[in-house]
Design a protein around this motif. Structure first.
Motif, PDB file in Angstrom:
ATOM      1  N   ARG A 174       0.920  -1.210  -0.147  1.00 13.01           N
ATOM      2  CA  ARG A 174      -0.171  -0.112   0.020  1.00 13.01           C
ATOM      3  C   ARG A 174       1.001   1.353  -0.082  1.00 13.01           C
ATOM      4  N   MET A 175       2.266   1.056  -0.275  1.00 14.95           N
ATOM      5  CA  MET A 175       3.134   2.192  -0.250  1.00 14.95           C
ATOM      6  C   MET A 175       3.872   2.338  -1.512  1.00 14.95           C
ATOM      7  N   ALA A 176       4.458   3.576  -1.627  1.00 15.49           N
ATOM      8  CA  ALA A 176       5.450   3.814  -2.819  1.00 15.49           C
ATOM      9  C   ALA A 176       6.469   4.596  -2.135  1.00 15.49           C
ATOM     10  N   TYR A 177       7.646   4.414  -2.558  1.00 14.31           N
ATOM     11  CA  TYR A 177       8.966   5.148  -2.024  1.00 14.31           C
ATOM     12  C   TYR A 177      10.039   5.649  -2.858  1.00 14.31           C
ATOM     13  N   MET A 178      10.212   6.872  -2.367  1.00 11.26           N
ATOM     14  CA  MET A 178      11.328   7.644  -3.512  1.00 11.26           C
ATOM     15  C   MET A 178      12.359   8.078  -2.430  1.00 11.26           C
ATOM     16  N   PRO A 179      13.604   7.291  -2.784  1.00  9.70           N
ATOM     17  CA  PRO A 179      14.807   7.312  -1.932  1.00  9.70           C
ATOM     18  C   PRO A 179      15.494   8.798  -2.068  1.00  9.70           C
ATOM     19  N   GLU A 180      16.267   9.019  -1.135  1.00 15.02           N
ATOM     20  CA  GLU A 180      17.006  10.231  -1.056  1.00 15.02           C
ATOM     21  C   GLU A 180      18.157  10.311  -2.453  1.00 15.02           C
ATOM     22  N   ARG A 181      18.593   9.288  -2.575  1.00 11.65           N
ATOM     23  CA  ARG A 181      19.870   9.137  -3.527  1.00 11.65           C
ATOM     24  C   ARG A 181      19.249   8.359  -4.861  1.00 11.65           C
ATOM     25  N   ALA A 197       6.268   8.017  -8.406  1.00  9.76           N
ATOM     26  CA  ALA A 197       5.546   7.604  -6.899  1.00  9.76           C
ATOM     27  C   ALA A 197       4.405   8.078  -6.753  1.00  9.76           C
ATOM     28  N   PHE A 198       4.009   9.386  -7.438  1.00  7.77           N
ATOM     29  CA  PHE A 198       2.814  10.138  -7.257  1.00  7.77           C
ATOM     30  C   PHE A 198       1.740   9.227  -8.178  1.00  7.77           C
ATOM     31  N   LEU A 199       2.283   8.724  -9.432  1.00  6.21           N
ATOM     32  CA  LEU A 199       1.373   8.137 -10.187  1.00  6.21           C
ATOM     33  C   LEU A 199       1.201   6.630  -9.683  1.00  6.21           C
ATOM     34  N   SER A 200       1.495   6.035  -8.723  1.00  7.80           N
ATOM     35  CA  SER A 200       1.308   4.720  -8.386  1.00  7.80           C
ATOM     36  C   SER A 200       0.108   4.530  -7.652  1.00  7.80           C
ATOM     37  N   LEU A 233       0.073   5.403   0.861  1.00  7.44           N
ATOM     38  CA  LEU A 233       1.101   5.999   1.545  1.00  7.44           C
ATOM     39  C   LEU A 233       2.358   6.246   0.566  1.00  7.44           C
ATOM     40  N   LEU A 234       2.903   7.517   0.636  1.00 10.14           N
ATOM     41  CA  LEU A 234       3.762   7.805  -0.090  1.00 10.14           C
ATOM     42  C   LEU A 234       5.105   8.354   0.919  1.00 10.14           C
ATOM     43  N   ILE A 235       6.185   7.669   1.031  1.00 14.50           N
ATOM     44  CA  ILE A 235       7.286   7.728   1.674  1.00 14.50           C
ATOM     45  C   ILE A 235       8.492   8.572   0.905  1.00 14.50           C
ATOM     46  N   LEU A 236       8.713   9.669   1.029  1.00 16.09           N
ATOM     47  CA  LEU A 236       9.878  10.616   0.251  1.00 16.09           C
ATOM     48  C   LEU A 236      10.666  11.185   1.138  1.00 16.09           C
ATOM     49  N   LEU A 288       5.446   1.667 -12.195  1.00 15.04           N
ATOM     50  CA  LEU A 288       3.789   1.431 -12.195  1.00 15.04           C
ATOM     51  C   LEU A 288       3.553  -0.374 -12.450  1.00 15.04           C
ATOM     52  N   SER A 289       4.272  -0.940 -13.219  1.00 14.87           N
ATOM     53  CA  SER A 289       4.108  -2.178 -13.328  1.00 14.87           C
ATOM     54  C   SER A 289       4.212  -3.007 -12.027  1.00 14.87           C
ATOM     55  N   LEU A 290       5.296  -2.609 -11.454  1.00 23.75           N
ATOM     56  CA  LEU A 290       5.548  -3.135  -9.957  1.00 23.75           C
ATOM     57  C   LEU A 290       4.640  -2.870  -9.146  1.00 23.75           C
ATOM     58  N   HIS A 291       3.967  -1.843  -9.343  1.00 27.09           N
ATOM     59  CA  HIS A 291       2.811  -1.468  -8.551  1.00 27.09           C
ATOM     60  C   HIS A 291       1.467  -1.933  -8.883  1.00 27.09           C
ATOM     61  N   GLY A 292       1.348  -2.672 -10.046  1.00 24.68           N
ATOM     62  CA  GLY A 292       0.186  -3.187 -10.330  1.00 24.68           C
ATOM     63  C   GLY A 292      -0.800  -2.090 -11.228  1.00 24.68           C
ATOM     64  N   VAL A 293      -0.236  -0.951 -11.688  1.00 22.44           N
ATOM     65  CA  VAL A 293      -0.790   0.217 -12.089  1.00 22.44           C
ATOM     66  C   VAL A 293      -0.527   0.143 -13.737  1.00 22.44           C
ATOM     67  N   ALA A 294      -1.701   0.566 -14.534  1.00 24.60           N
ATOM     68  CA  ALA A 294      -1.706   0.455 -15.821  1.00 24.60           C
ATOM     69  C   ALA A 294      -1.119   1.596 -16.278  1.00 24.60           C
ATOM     70  N   TRP A 295      -0.167   1.548 -17.304  1.00 20.68           N
ATOM     71  CA  TRP A 295       0.395   2.997 -17.933  1.00 20.68           C
ATOM     72  C   TRP A 295      -0.515   3.673 -18.676  1.00 20.68           C
ATOM     73  N   SER A 296      -0.692   4.781 -18.274  1.00 20.42           N
ATOM     74  CA  SER A 296      -1.313   5.783 -18.934  1.00 20.42           C
ATOM     75  C   SER A 296      -0.430   6.893 -19.431  1.00 20.42           C
ATOM     76  N   GLU A 297      -0.299   7.310 -20.727  1.00 20.40           N
ATOM     77  CA  GLU A 297       0.762   8.092 -21.083  1.00 20.40           C
ATOM     78  C   GLU A 297       0.088   9.718 -20.763  1.00 20.40           C
ATOM     79  N   ALA A 298      -1.127   9.882 -20.828  1.00 19.12           N
ATOM     80  CA  ALA A 298      -1.709  11.127 -20.369  1.00 19.12           C
ATOM     81  C   ALA A 298      -1.540  11.412 -19.024  1.00 19.12           C
ATOM     82  N   ALA A 299      -1.811  10.571 -18.375  1.00 18.66           N
ATOM     83  CA  ALA A 299      -1.500  10.878 -16.877  1.00 18.66           C
ATOM     84  C   ALA A 299      -0.210  11.169 -16.618  1.00 18.66           C
ATOM     85  N   ALA A 300       0.686  10.495 -17.142  1.00 22.68           N
ATOM     86  CA  ALA A 300       2.196  10.780 -16.907  1.00 22.68           C
ATOM     87  C   ALA A 300       2.554  12.011 -17.437  1.00 22.68           C
TER      88      ALA A 300
END
Length: 257
Positions: free
Chosen positions: A95-102, A165-168, A172-175, A119-131
Motif C-alpha cells: 500500500r506504499m510507494a517510496y522515493m529514496p534520497e539518492r 511515486a505520485f502515479l503509483s 502511502l508515499l514515503i519521500l 507502475l508495473s511493479l505497483h500493478g498500475v496500468a500505464w497511461s501516457e496522458a496521466a504521466a
C-alpha cells in the motif's frame, strides 16, 4: 525482547491499524559498532491521510528508520508496522510507494520505460496522458518521456522519480528529501502536488532538512537527533513549546536541549 514485550507490541499494532506508519520502541545497533545506537528507543505514529515531516541533520537516523519500515534493514529491538501490518511482511508494503534520497535509476532507461517499470511493479496500468500531466505539473514537457535518464539533469531526474511515486496510486508515499536538487520554481510545483496527494486522502511521509517546507506542508512533524525522537507535534505546538515564532530557533532548542 521478552515474550511479554512481544505480546504487548503485537496488541498495540492491532489496536492502531488505522495508523499509516508506526514504530514501537525500535532500536538499531550495527554489529560493527556495538556501542552506537543508530535508533534509540524510537516510538512514532503517523496518522493516515496526514502529511508528516521527519526532520533532522545528516546522520540523525531518519533514513535508517525509513529503511527499517521498508524491511531493508533489520532492527535490533522493537516493532514496526504499515497500516497495522507487520513491516517485515510483503503485505505491509503493498500500500506504499517510496522515493529514496539518492535516486539514481539506470542511465540507459528512457524516462517512459522507468515510469512504466515502476507502475508495473505497483500493478498500475500505464497511461501516457496521466504521466504527461503529472510531469507537466512539475514543469516538464512531454518530450522528456523519450529521453534516457542519463540525459536528464539532477532536478529533472528528481521530478521523474517523484512523478512515478505520485502515479503509483498508493495510499502511502514515503519521500526521502523530495526537494533535493530542485530549483525554487520546481519546489513550488512539487509542493502543490504533495498538497494534491493529501487532498486525495493519501498519506505523505517526508524526510527533510528544509524547515520552510515543514512549515508549509506538514500537519505534524517529528525531530530526530542522535537516533532519538526529540519532539512530535504540530508546528504551532513546536513553536509554542520553545516560545518562539522562528522554526530554526525551535529546531536548535530541540536538539541542544
Amino acid at each position: 525482547m521478552t515474550v511479554a514485550q512481544q505480546t504487548s507490541d503485537s496488541t498495540l499494532l492491532q489496536a492502531t491499524a488505522s495508523m499509516a506508519l508506526e514504530a514501537i520502541h525500535v532500536e538499531k545497533i550495527y554489529p560493527t559498532r556495538p556501542d552506537f545506537k543508530a535508533l534509540n528507543d524510537v516510538s512514532l505514529a503517523v496518522q493516515a491521510s496526514e502529511c508528516f515531516a521527519l526532520v533532522g541533520v545528516n546522520g540523525a537516523g531518519k533514513t535508517t528508520l525509513i529503511k527499517s519500515w521498508l524491511n531493508l534493514t533489520q532492527v535490533s529491538k522493537g516493532s514496526l508496522a504499515i497500516f497495522g501490518v507487520d513491516a517485515t511482511t510483503l503485505e505491509a508494503r503493498q500500500r506504499m510507494a517510496y522515493m529514496p534520497e539518492r535516486f539514481a535509476p539506470h542511465g540507459w532507461l528512457k524516462t517512459m520505460d522507468y515510469i512504466q517499470l515502476v507502475l508495473s511493479l505497483h500493478g498500475v496500468a500505464w497511461s501516457e496522458a496521466a504521466a504527461v500531466q503529472t510531469l507537466s505539473d512539475m514543469g516538464l514537457q512531454a518530450g522528456v518521456l523519450k529521453l534516457a535518464m542519463r540525459e536528464c539533469s539532477k532536478g529533472m531526474s528528481q521530478k521523474i522519480g517523484l512523478a512515478a511515486a505520485f502515479l503509483s496510486g498508493r495510499e502511502l508515499l514515503i519521500l526521502d528529501e523530495p526537494m533535493s536538487g530542485l530549483d525554487p520554481i520546481s519546489r513550488v510545483q512539487v509542493k502543490g502536488l504533495i498538497r494534491t496527494m493529501k487532498e486525495q486522502g493519501r498519506t505523505v511521509f517526508m524526510c527533510t532538512h528544509a524547515l520552510g517546507d515543514v512549515g508549509e506542508l506538514a500537519d505534524r512533524l517529528a525531530v530526530m537527533h542522535g537516533g532519538e525522537i526529540r519532539f512530535v507535534g504540530t508546528v504551532p505546538e513546536w513553536l509554542a513549546k520553545y516560545s518562539t515564532d522562528n522554526l530554526e530557533q525551535a529546531y536548535l532548542a530541540t536538539v541542544q536541549g
